[in-house]
Design an enzyme around this catalytic site. Structure first.
Site, PDB file in Angstrom:
ATOM      1  CD  GLU A   1      -1.065   0.797   3.584  1.00  0.00           C
ATOM      2  OE1 GLU A   1      -1.611   1.871   3.307  1.00  0.00           O
ATOM      3  OE2 GLU A   1      -1.127   0.273   4.714  1.00  0.00           O
TER       4      GLU A   1
ATOM      5  CE  LYS B   1      -6.614   7.390   5.535  1.00  0.00           C
ATOM      6  NZ  LYS B   1      -6.859   7.637   6.955  1.00  0.00           N
TER       7      LYS B   1
ATOM      8  CB  VAL C   1      -5.794  -1.486   3.983  1.00  0.00           C
ATOM      9  CG1 VAL C   1      -6.276  -2.924   3.824  1.00  0.00           C
ATOM     10  CG2 VAL C   1      -4.488  -1.451   4.756  1.00  0.00           C
TER      11      VAL C   1
ATOM     12  CB  SER D   1     -11.270   1.248   8.652  1.00  0.00           C
ATOM     13  OG  SER D   1     -10.483   1.276   7.475  1.00  0.00           O
ATOM     14  CB  ALA D   2     -13.467   1.903   3.593  1.00  0.00           C
ATOM     15  CG  ASP D   3      -8.534  -0.462   5.741  1.00  0.00           C
ATOM     16  OD1 ASP D   3      -8.713   0.259   4.746  1.00  0.00           O
ATOM     17  OD2 ASP D   3      -7.584  -0.326   6.536  1.00  0.00           O
TER      18      ASP D   3
ATOM     19  CE  LYS E   1      -3.666   2.135  11.439  1.00  0.00           C
ATOM     20  NZ  LYS E   1      -3.471   1.343  10.240  1.00  0.00           N
TER      21      LYS E   1
HETATM   22  N1  PSU Z   1      -0.809   0.504   8.543  1.00  0.00           N
HETATM   23  C1  PSU Z   1       0.247   1.205   9.008  1.00  0.00           C
HETATM   24  N2  PSU Z   1       0.204   2.557   8.880  1.00  0.00           N
HETATM   25  C2  PSU Z   1      -0.831   3.196   8.241  1.00  0.00           C
HETATM   26  C3  PSU Z   1      -1.944   2.442   7.744  1.00  0.00           C
HETATM   27  C4  PSU Z   1      -1.871   1.088   7.937  1.00  0.00           C
HETATM   28  O1  PSU Z   1       1.198   0.635   9.542  1.00  0.00           O
HETATM   29  O2  PSU Z   1      -0.787   4.412   8.102  1.00  0.00           O
HETATM   30  C5  PSU Z   1      -3.087   3.116   7.017  1.00  0.00           C
HETATM   31  C6  PSU Z   1      -3.651   2.111   6.026  1.00  0.00           C
HETATM   32  O3  PSU Z   1      -3.585   2.701   4.752  1.00  0.00           O
HETATM   33  C7  PSU Z   1      -5.082   1.904   6.449  1.00  0.00           C
HETATM   34  C8  PSU Z   1      -5.413   3.247   6.986  1.00  0.00           C
HETATM   35  O4  PSU Z   1      -5.904   1.523   5.392  1.00  0.00           O
HETATM   36  O5  PSU Z   1      -4.239   3.543   7.758  1.00  0.00           O
HETATM   37  C9  PSU Z   1      -6.712   3.218   7.771  1.00  0.00           C
HETATM   38  O6  PSU Z   1      -7.276   4.494   7.759  1.00  0.00           O
HETATM   39  P1  PSU Z   1      -8.787   4.720   8.246  1.00  0.00           P
HETATM   40  O7  PSU Z   1      -8.767   4.358   9.705  1.00  0.00           O
HETATM   41  O8  PSU Z   1      -9.044   6.202   7.998  1.00  0.00           O
HETATM   42  O9  PSU Z   1      -9.671   3.861   7.409  1.00  0.00           O
HETATM   43 MN    MN Z   2     -12.575   6.215   9.273  1.00  0.00          MN
END
Ligand code: PSU
Ligand code: MN
Length: 305
Positions: A25, A86, A106, A140-142, A159
């Site tokens: 990614e 992003k 992701v 998250s959309a992940d 995380k």
């Molecule tokens: N893993 C890491 N560091 C990051 C991310 C993942 O070690 O910065 C990123 C990934 O791109 C993941 C995003 O998809 O954080 C999630 O963001 P959000 O919570 O806004 O969906």
């Molecule tokens: Mn979010």
């Protein structure tokens, strides 16, 4: 091929020949780590993938297309750019139409991997259900994309800034196969053990490859999450720094897509770079394991064909 999908020659050749390819990614490069650790890590991760006998394919939105396989110059632009978008599924059409440079999360990277036919994707930690979700609805959309794409994602769990029990519940509901790689416990990014169990444990890349084949050859679409714990020597307890970062985010009204980058930056500063060192180490560890899974899956597919 579609005008909005570009593959590098190396990646395309490897896919045609049935060789192992690993998607990587770009949000972690543009928004997850500070300069110049971000560029160094991106280049080293690609090298680790090559050492294991697979072809790295960093994915980003470049010049109006989903670029599968970024060259060094593009990695440098992603790492040093001030205004890199992003990009998750929601944002992708707008960024492609404008031709702006975009770092795929992701979720965005999973879309690129799925379109290209890449079956293994390495990241640091996936996004998930945020703490305080009852107030913010921030999921998250992940998680949705993991359920939709036929890709195995190697990550150090999710995380630790997240609500991990709820994240695991959503993964179960969506049918995402979660595998503890060499562990019975779900890892929590900076620490090897969240205290939560994983339903299934695997100990070798070949086992993962067999599970991938069983899932997809039967037509059970969707992804797998290979949860690979951070090496114990580099893991550390980030709970205090995380609570502090969450309080700062609330005080400053940080929300939506800005939240995750804010929290990671805050924790890195509060721990004098200790969290960054752990983050770099766990991504590299994931790259090694992910490349081994891609090699095992390619070897198995050539036997089956
Ligand atoms: N893993 C890491 N560091 C990051 C991310 C993942 O070690 O910065 C990123 C990934 O791109 C993941 C995003 O998809 O954080 C999630 O963001 P959000 O919570 O806004 O969906
Ligand atoms: Mn979010």
């Amino acid at each position: 091929m579609n005008a909005h999908l570009h593959m590098s020659a190396k990646v395309q050749r490897a896919l045609v020949e049935g060789r192992a390819v690993v998607a990587l990614e770009s949000t972690i490069v543009a928004h997850g780590m500070p300069w110049p650790a971000n560029l160094d890590t991106a280049l080293e991760v690609e090298e680790i993938v090559r050492e294991q006998g697979a072809v790295p394919a960093t994915i980003a939105a470049v010049d109006g297309a989903v670029q599968v396989g970024c060259d060094r110059q593009t990695l440098e632009r992603l790492a040093s750019g001030e205004h890199v978008a992003k990009v998750s599924r929601r944002d992708l059409p707008v960024v492609l139409a404008s031709g702006a440079l975009g770092a795929t999360t992701v979720s965005g990277t999973l879309i690129g991997a799925g379109l290209a036919g890449i079956r293994v994707f390495v990241t640091g930690g996936i996004g998930g259900v945020h703490r305080g979700v009852d107030q913010t609805w921030d999921v998250s959309a992940d998680l949705d994309e993991l359920a939709m794409q036929d890709v195995a994602v190697v990550s150090a769990g999710a995380k630790s800034i997240l609500d991990l029990p709820k994240t695991l519940e959503v993964l179960e509901t969506k049918g995402v196969t979660v595998l503890g790689f060499g562990t019975d416990r779900f890892p929590a990014f900076f620490t090897p053990d969240s205290g939560l169990p994983v339903a299934h444990r695997v100990d070798t890349p070949e086992e993962v490859a067999r599970i991938m084949d069983a899932k997809w050859s039967l037509g059970l679409g969707g992804g797998l999450l290979v949860a690979n714990p951070v090496p114990a020597a580099l893991g550390f307890d980030a709970d205090a720094a995380t609570d502090d970062a969450l309080a700062a985010a609330a005080a400053q009204g940080i929300e939506g897509k800005a939240l995750t980058p804010f929290l990671l930056k805050h924790i890195a500063e509060a721990t004098q770079g200790k969290s960054l060192a752990a983050n770099v180490a766990l991504v590299k560890h994931n790259a090694r394991v992910g490349a081994q899974i891609a090699v095992a899956y390619a070897a198995q597919s050539s036997r089956i064909r």
